[in-house]
Design an enzyme around this catalytic site. Structure first.
Site, PDB file in Angstrom:
ATOM      1  N   HIS A 182      -8.041   6.824  11.356  1.00  0.00           N
ATOM      2  CA  HIS A 182      -7.667   5.406  11.287  1.00  0.00           C
ATOM      3  C   HIS A 182      -6.168   5.190  11.086  1.00  0.00           C
ATOM      4  CE1 HIS A 182     -12.095   4.432  10.071  1.00  0.00           C
ATOM      5  NE2 HIS A 182     -11.956   4.741  11.332  1.00  0.00           N
ATOM      6  N   ARG A 189       0.844  -1.210   0.000  1.00  0.00           N
ATOM      7  CA  ARG A 189       0.000   0.000   0.000  1.00  0.00           C
ATOM      8  C   ARG A 189       0.878   1.258   0.000  1.00  0.00           C
ATOM      9  NH1 ARG A 189      -2.371  -3.580  -0.649  1.00  0.00           N
ATOM     10  NH2 ARG A 189      -2.126  -2.669  -2.681  1.00  0.00           N
ATOM     11  N   SER A 205     -18.878   5.190   2.762  1.00  0.00           N
ATOM     12  CA  SER A 205     -20.135   4.437   2.827  1.00  0.00           C
ATOM     13  C   SER A 205     -20.796   4.602   4.194  1.00  0.00           C
ATOM     14  CB  SER A 205     -19.861   2.956   2.562  1.00  0.00           C
ATOM     15  OG  SER A 205     -18.988   2.449   3.554  1.00  0.00           O
ATOM     16  N   ASN A 217      -9.097   7.909   5.807  1.00  0.00           N
ATOM     17  CA  ASN A 217      -8.076   7.347   4.923  1.00  0.00           C
ATOM     18  C   ASN A 217      -6.712   7.354   5.595  1.00  0.00           C
ATOM     19  OD1 ASN A 217     -10.155   7.211   3.138  1.00  0.00           O
ATOM     20  ND2 ASN A 217      -9.509   8.974   1.923  1.00  0.00           N
TER      21      ASN A 217
HETATM   22  N1  APR Z   1     -15.943   9.695  -5.618  1.00  0.00           N
HETATM   23  C1  APR Z   1     -16.578   9.730  -4.435  1.00  0.00           C
HETATM   24  N2  APR Z   1     -16.999   8.630  -3.810  1.00  0.00           N
HETATM   25  C2  APR Z   1     -16.773   7.455  -4.397  1.00  0.00           C
HETATM   26  C3  APR Z   1     -16.107   7.330  -5.625  1.00  0.00           C
HETATM   27  C4  APR Z   1     -15.676   8.525  -6.257  1.00  0.00           C
HETATM   28  N3  APR Z   1     -15.043   8.536  -7.434  1.00  0.00           N
HETATM   29  N4  APR Z   1     -16.044   6.017  -5.943  1.00  0.00           N
HETATM   30  C5  APR Z   1     -16.628   5.331  -4.950  1.00  0.00           C
HETATM   31  N5  APR Z   1     -17.079   6.199  -4.000  1.00  0.00           N
HETATM   32  C6  APR Z   1     -17.789   5.930  -2.747  1.00  0.00           C
HETATM   33  C7  APR Z   1     -18.559   4.622  -2.705  1.00  0.00           C
HETATM   34  O1  APR Z   1     -19.839   4.803  -3.295  1.00  0.00           O
HETATM   35  C8  APR Z   1     -18.656   4.364  -1.198  1.00  0.00           C
HETATM   36  O2  APR Z   1     -19.804   4.973  -0.634  1.00  0.00           O
HETATM   37  O3  APR Z   1     -16.826   5.810  -1.722  1.00  0.00           O
HETATM   38  C9  APR Z   1     -17.401   5.056  -0.656  1.00  0.00           C
HETATM   39  C10 APR Z   1     -16.328   4.117  -0.147  1.00  0.00           C
HETATM   40  O4  APR Z   1     -16.834   3.357   0.927  1.00  0.00           O
HETATM   41  P1  APR Z   1     -15.920   2.283   1.678  1.00  0.00           P
HETATM   42  O5  APR Z   1     -15.207   1.442   0.683  1.00  0.00           O
HETATM   43  O6  APR Z   1     -16.778   1.617   2.677  1.00  0.00           O
HETATM   44  O7  APR Z   1     -14.795   3.182   2.390  1.00  0.00           O
HETATM   45  P2  APR Z   1     -14.875   4.022   3.727  1.00  0.00           P
HETATM   46  O8  APR Z   1     -16.257   4.502   3.987  1.00  0.00           O
HETATM   47  O9  APR Z   1     -13.776   5.010   3.683  1.00  0.00           O
HETATM   48  O10 APR Z   1     -14.504   2.914   4.784  1.00  0.00           O
HETATM   49  C11 APR Z   1     -14.439   3.260   6.131  1.00  0.00           C
HETATM   50  O11 APR Z   1     -13.650   1.093   6.798  1.00  0.00           O
HETATM   51  O12 APR Z   1     -12.303  -0.664   6.128  1.00  0.00           O
HETATM   52  C12 APR Z   1     -12.453   0.382   7.007  1.00  0.00           C
HETATM   53  O13 APR Z   1     -10.815   1.589   8.174  1.00  0.00           O
HETATM   54  C13 APR Z   1     -11.320   1.353   6.884  1.00  0.00           C
HETATM   55  O14 APR Z   1     -11.319   3.755   6.815  1.00  0.00           O
HETATM   56  C14 APR Z   1     -11.985   2.594   6.345  1.00  0.00           C
HETATM   57  C15 APR Z   1     -13.394   2.476   6.876  1.00  0.00           C
END
Ligand code: APR
Length: 239
Positions: free
Chosen positions: A107, A59, A182, A90
């Site tokens: 995190h 990463r 999400s 992030n």
């Molecule tokens: N622009 C904006 N949002 C986007 C894009 C984009 N181009 N592409 C995808 N997304 C959105 C998706 O629709 C989703 O709602 O980004 C979101 C990513 O969600 P997750 O993968 O669940 O990531 P996140 O919410 O940051 O996760 C939270 O979970 O695994 C743990 O610790 C880790 O910090 C992380 C936490």
């Protein structure tokens, strides 16, 4: 100095997608081909330190070649007019590299490591955190206190020490913006509830985010275009 309005920006993996970094909950729940419980939990770490170190080494190497995108830059540019705090889930450093000056990493941070066993019995003090940049860390690489170096990452199953500071920022905000998350992982997902009554809360995400709170206004778009729309909207509203 004139009073500047306070904006708190909560970001997740989605803000870095257009920089080539992947989200967690896309691709069938796999994160870069791995089950997050294997590579990002405290149990996974204890089970297989070599695998977890290797995963974060990859990463880090990937992050070296990623660049901040227009959304990171637009978030940094908000500082021209507002008092901005970025609270990010992030572990990348793209907000800092885009120029944001106040970034709270809920995190942890990919470019940092710390001893597995801190001086305070498994918790750690900030002085023990070591910046390794984009470099690799291997089994057997030890901290000054003699214990194995581990990623400076909040693993699943661990506390989120910075949540109190994040809550304070949200409570003080005049506007909250959420980008690319999400909202599936607590306590970060509940942060917006600390926004004071009447404080607008915007969310930029291309997908429908499962939220049942009417106060949140969604700009349904990717982060780069969504930020451009958001910035225009602030100007139009004279905020
Ligand atoms: N622009 C904006 N949002 C986007 C894009 C984009 N181009 N592409 C995808 N997304 C959105 C998706 O629709 C989703 O709602 O980004 C979101 C990513 O969600 P997750 O993968 O669940 O990531 P996140 O919410 O940051 O996760 C939270 O979970 O695994 C743990 O610790 C880790 O910090 C992380 C936490």
């Amino acid at each position: 100095m004139t009073h500047r309005k306070k904006i708190v920006v909560l970001t997740g993996a989605g803000v870095s997608v257009e920089s080539g970094l992947s989200t967690f909950r896309g691709q069938g729940g796999l994160w870069e081909g791995h089950d997050p419980q294997e590579v990002a939990s405290i149990e996974g770490w204890r089970r297989n330190r070599a695998l977890v170190l290797q995963f974060y080494n990859e990463r880090r190497a990937q992050l070296e070649h990623a660049r901040p995108n227009a959304a990171h830059l637009a978030i940094a540019a908000l500082e021209d007019r507002y008092d901005v705090t970025v609270v990010t889930q992030n572990v990348d450093n793209l907000h800092e590299r885009a120029g944001s000056t106040r970034v709270l990493h809920l995190h942890g941070e990919l470019t940092k490591v710390r001893p597995e066993d801190g001086i305070y019995d498994r918790t750690f003090s900030e002085e023990e955190v070591i910046d390794v940049g984009f470099g690799a860390v291997e089994p057997g690489d030890l901290a000054p206190n003699g214990s194995q170096l581990r990623p400076h990452i909040v693993f699943f199953g661990e506390a989120v020490p910075k949540i109190e500071r994040a809550i304070d920022c949200v409570q003080a905000a005049d506007l909250m913006l959420i980008v690319g998350t999400s909202l599936a992982v607590y306590p970060a997902a509940g942060l917006y509830r600390y926004a004071r009554a009447g404080v607008p809360v915007y969310l930029i995400d291309p997908e429908e985010v499962a939220l049942y709170d009417k106060r949140i206004v969604q700009i349904r778009d990717v982060a780069t275009r969504g930020m451009a729309r958001f910035t225009d909207m602030l100007r139009e509203k004279g905020f």
